[in-house]
Design a protein around this motif. Structure first.
Motif, PDB file in Angstrom:
ATOM      1  N   SER A   1      14.955  -2.016 -12.580  1.00  0.00           N
ATOM      2  CA  SER A   1      14.808  -2.504 -13.952  1.00  0.00           C
ATOM      3  C   SER A   1      15.507  -3.850 -14.165  1.00  0.00           C
ATOM      4  O   SER A   1      14.990  -4.718 -14.873  1.00  0.00           O
ATOM      5  N   VAL A   2      16.670  -4.071 -13.526  1.00  0.00           N
ATOM      6  CA  VAL A   2      17.376  -5.346 -13.735  1.00  0.00           C
ATOM      7  C   VAL A   2      16.543  -6.545 -13.246  1.00  0.00           C
ATOM      8  O   VAL A   2      16.654  -7.657 -13.789  1.00  0.00           O
TER       9      VAL A   2
ATOM     10  N   GLY B   1      12.810   0.928  -0.778  1.00  0.00           N
ATOM     11  CA  GLY B   1      13.994   0.851   0.078  1.00  0.00           C
ATOM     12  C   GLY B   1      13.816   1.523   1.431  1.00  0.00           C
ATOM     13  O   GLY B   1      14.564   1.256   2.372  1.00  0.00           O
ATOM     14  N   THR B   2      12.815   2.411   1.533  1.00  0.00           N
ATOM     15  CA  THR B   2      12.588   3.102   2.809  1.00  0.00           C
ATOM     16  C   THR B   2      11.615   2.338   3.704  1.00  0.00           C
ATOM     17  O   THR B   2      11.363   2.760   4.833  1.00  0.00           O
ATOM     18  N   LEU B   3      11.048   1.238   3.198  1.00  0.00           N
ATOM     19  CA  LEU B   3       9.984   0.560   3.939  1.00  0.00           C
ATOM     20  C   LEU B   3      10.551  -0.572   4.792  1.00  0.00           C
ATOM     21  O   LEU B   3      11.160  -1.512   4.274  1.00  0.00           O
TER      22      LEU B   3
ATOM     23  N   ARG C   1       0.847  -1.210   0.000  1.00  0.00           N
ATOM     24  CA  ARG C   1       0.000   0.000   0.000  1.00  0.00           C
ATOM     25  C   ARG C   1       0.874   1.248   0.000  1.00  0.00           C
ATOM     26  O   ARG C   1       0.602   2.214  -0.720  1.00  0.00           O
ATOM     27  N   GLN C   2       1.943   1.230   0.801  1.00  0.00           N
ATOM     28  CA  GLN C   2       2.812   2.407   0.892  1.00  0.00           C
ATOM     29  C   GLN C   2       3.545   2.653  -0.427  1.00  0.00           C
ATOM     30  O   GLN C   2       3.680   3.791  -0.868  1.00  0.00           O
ATOM     31  N   ALA C   3       4.003   1.560  -1.075  1.00  0.00           N
ATOM     32  CA  ALA C   3       4.688   1.716  -2.367  1.00  0.00           C
ATOM     33  C   ALA C   3       3.714   2.239  -3.419  1.00  0.00           C
ATOM     34  O   ALA C   3       4.061   3.106  -4.228  1.00  0.00           O
TER      35      ALA C   3
ATOM     36  N   PRO D   1       8.607  -1.816 -12.057  1.00  0.00           N
ATOM     37  CA  PRO D   1       9.545  -1.052 -11.227  1.00  0.00           C
ATOM     38  C   PRO D   1       8.813  -0.236 -10.159  1.00  0.00           C
ATOM     39  O   PRO D   1       7.730   0.290 -10.407  1.00  0.00           O
ATOM     40  N   GLY D   2       9.437  -0.173  -8.979  1.00  0.00           N
ATOM     41  CA  GLY D   2       8.853   0.601  -7.888  1.00  0.00           C
ATOM     42  C   GLY D   2       7.957  -0.203  -6.974  1.00  0.00           C
ATOM     43  O   GLY D   2       7.610   0.252  -5.877  1.00  0.00           O
TER      44      GLY D   2
END
Ligand code: HEC
Length: 187
Positions: A142-143, A120-122, A111-113, A174-175
């Motif tokens: 991407s990789v 990386g902050t989660l 949900r946060q993403a 991504p993300g």
């Protein structure tokens, strides 16, 4: 009292790295957990990168299949923590299934993403039955799409099917949150 208990429960559920350190012990454990996360990623990412460069993604799958569990096992043996990776859509269904706490936190990470947080902050931490636990989200870059994305090449797909017939770890963008490194301090 009801009020107090409610607040305490809410605090436990909402505990993140910033708020979980209820004492210096937990702060020290959290510090150790962060170092272990860095050590895990610091060993696995170069291994993956080198395997991709040397033999392409099909070769890298076989390397990942051996090396990821090996790195987790060796970090577990030397650290006093149980170290593993988990996901809501596991590839390695033998060891990456999330338990209840991990699942709840991973759903929250999703949900946060989706709301724009960088994976990386989660992270989250808690104490369950006296054991300190820490979960650090792993974001899709991407990789990662070569083996976790929407358009997997036929050769990669064939290798994935061979190693992981029950794979559900594709279709990511991504993300998004691919999964997490999960650490439990051994009693
Ligand atoms: C060359 C193919 C390949 C690439 C590229 C790749 N992975 Fe994976 N990934 C795998 C394989 C194979 C496994 C299963 C490893 C095992 O058996 O433990 C896996 C498992 C995982 C897991 C453990 C949970 C699960 O589903 O088993 C996470 C988390 C993960 N990958 C994240 C990433 C991230 C983040 C990236 C990009 C930085 C990435 N992967 C790139 C092949 C790949």
């Amino acid at each position: 009292m009801r009020q107090l208990l409610g607040t305490a429960t809410l605090f436990a559920v909402c505990a993140t790295a910033a708020t979980a350190a209820t004492g210096s012990d937990n702060a020290a454990l959290e510090q150790q957990a962060r170092q272990l996360v860095a050590a895990f990623a610091g060993q696995l990412k170069p291994t993956l990168k080198q395997a991709l460069e040397q033999g392409g993604p099909v070769h890298a799958i076989s390397v990942c299949a051996d090396e990821a569990p090996r790195i987790a096992a060796s970090l577990s043996a030397e650290s006093g923590w149980a170290v593993r990776r988990v996901s809501l859509q596991p590839r390695n269904t033998g060891n990456a299934q999330a338990d209840e706490w991990e699942r709840t936190r991973l759903e929250e990470f999703d949900r946060q993403a989706a709301a724009g947080s960088a994976p990386g902050t989660l992270h989250a931490s808690t104490v369950v039955d006296g054991n300190f636990r820490y979960l650090q989200a792993q974001g899709v870059e991407s990789v990662c799409l070569l083996c976790h994305g929407e358009n997997i090449s036929p050769a990669v797909q064939a290798a994935l099917t061979e190693y992981y017939p029950d794979d559900s770890a594709t279709g990511y963008a991504p993300g998004q949150v691919r999964g997490a490194i999960s650490l439990t301090r051994k009693p």
